[in-house]
Structure formats: C-alpha cells, structure tokens
Write an enzyme that holds these catalytic residues in place. Structure first.
Site, PDB file in Angstrom:
ATOM      1  N   ASP A  72       0.849  -1.190   0.000  1.00  0.00           N
ATOM      2  CA  ASP A  72       0.000   0.000   0.000  1.00  0.00           C
ATOM      3  C   ASP A  72       0.883   1.238   0.000  1.00  0.00           C
ATOM      4  O   ASP A  72       2.015   1.203   0.497  1.00  0.00           O
ATOM      5  CB  ASP A  72      -0.909   0.029   1.226  1.00  0.00           C
ATOM      6  CG  ASP A  72      -1.923  -1.108   1.217  1.00  0.00           C
ATOM      7  OD1 ASP A  72      -2.386  -1.480   0.123  1.00  0.00           O
ATOM      8  OD2 ASP A  72      -2.247  -1.633   2.296  1.00  0.00           O
ATOM      9  N   ASP A 127      -7.075  -1.319  -4.490  1.00  0.00           N
ATOM     10  CA  ASP A 127      -8.141  -0.959  -3.547  1.00  0.00           C
ATOM     11  C   ASP A 127      -9.063   0.103  -4.130  1.00  0.00           C
ATOM     12  O   ASP A 127     -10.288   0.067  -3.954  1.00  0.00           O
ATOM     13  CB  ASP A 127      -7.541  -0.452  -2.231  1.00  0.00           C
ATOM     14  CG  ASP A 127      -6.705  -1.496  -1.528  1.00  0.00           C
ATOM     15  OD1 ASP A 127      -6.990  -2.699  -1.694  1.00  0.00           O
ATOM     16  OD2 ASP A 127      -5.763  -1.112  -0.813  1.00  0.00           O
TER      17      ASP A 127
END
Length: 211
Positions: free
Chosen positions: A145, A180
C-alpha cells in the site's frame, strides 16, 4: 459493452497497480522513514499488510494461506460473473463495475502469491527485486500500500467526545493502493448507479434500451 473492452480495463488497472507497487517497493523504505509529502494532506509511503482491510489478518500459521486461497476462489466467481454478464449483454455500468472489482482483486492476489518470493524486506533499506533472500514464501506475500490522505492528523479530540475523547484523531487514516481504489470504485458504481447497473435490456422494434 463487450468482454474485450472489459479485458482492456482489467489489463490497464493491473498494469498501473503493479507498476506503482513495484516502484514504491523498490524506492521506498518501510513506514514513516521513507515517506514523501506530496502535500499536507497527501503522502506517499510504503506500508505492507496481510491483505485484509485495515491491516486485519486471520490468526494462526495458515491464516495467510487460507485468505489467499479464498480470494482465488472469489476471483473465479467474479470472473464467471463478468463472463455471464457479457453473454447477457448487461449494462455498461455493470460491466465496468465488475471489471474494476475483478482487476483490483487480482492485483492484490498477485502480491499475496508472488511478492514473498520476489522481494526481500523493506526495513531500513530499499527492497531488491528478485532477491536471493526473499522475505517470505509462495502464497505468503504481503500486499503493498502507498496512498495516505491524512486530511486531519493528530487533532486533539475534546474530552467530552465518547470513546475517543482526549485522544489524537486522524482522518483519513487508511493507507491503500490502486487495486483498492479499483475495488472501491466498482462497488461504488453498483451502489450509486444500482438501477442502471442492473437494468434489463428491452427491444422496441429495431431499438434496444435498458430499463
């Protein structure tokens, strides 16, 4: 919308997702030490997690493997949903939404399956791709991430606020990736444009429309 166009969307999302992850993984040191402040409310930083939302994970030695296998089966179901929707000539809204959800799910699965054997760790140094000392094993990679939007950071909450009174408050505290974003956008389309996404095609003479 044709299945070919859906495949193009999936390919583009996966390309951007994996490029951004590999770039961040090989150019950022894990956590705060390697962050870049793009703006006061937007930062780029490398964080890795077990693949569930908010860093949650399934406990136990086989938790990560169970999660990855479950996701593979889930992606298979989404792939069939996309194929079936294309055969039924479903609305463009539905096809785009499924394509984005599928691409995002596959993007994070790639991390889980391969990254553990491709990279070494990112603690206190830049990770090396195709390292001789990988940090994990097959199916035990961590999801990369990088996008962090602390619009409000460490704001002291008043004592009278229930549960979080007197504690520092940060909004938005999640750190996420392109995959995401694709999943969230796909789900958002299904929610906001629900009627259009699941509209049925009807024929009136030589014309076709969704209702």
């Amino acid at each position: 919308m044709s299945l070919r166009n859906s495949v193009l969307i999936i390919f583009l999302v996966l390309l951007i997702d994996q490029f951004s992850k590999i770039y961040v993984k090989t150019n950022f040191i894990y956590g705060e030490a390697g962050q870049i402040d793009v703006a006061n409310w937007f930062k780029l930083m490398l964080i890795e997690n077990e693949g569930m939302a908010w860093g949650a994970k399934i406990p136990g030695d086989y938790g990560k493997l169970i999660l990855t296998v479950f996701r593979i089966f889930a992606v298979g179901g989404i792939a069939y949903w996309l194929y079936d929707s294309s055969k039924k000539h479903s609305s463009r809204f539905l096809m785009v939404a499924i394509s984005l959800i599928f691409a995002g799910a596959v993007g994070n699965i790639i991390d889980s399956i391969f990254y553990g054997v491709i990279f070494d760790d990112s603690y206190n140094h830049l990770a090396v791709m195709f390292s001789e000392n990988p940090y994990g094993t097959w199916f035990h990679g961590k999801v990369v991430d990088m996008f962090y939007f602390p619009i409000i950071r460490d704001y002291p909450m008043p004592e009278w606020v229930p549960f979080i009174g007197g504690k520092p408050f940060t909004f938005f505290n999640a750190i996420f990736n392109v995959a995401d974003v694709a999943i969230s956008t796909g789900v958002g389309i299904l929610i906001v444009f629900n009627k259009k996404a699941f509209a049925k095609k009807v024929s009136i003479g030589t014309n076709e429309r969704f209702e």
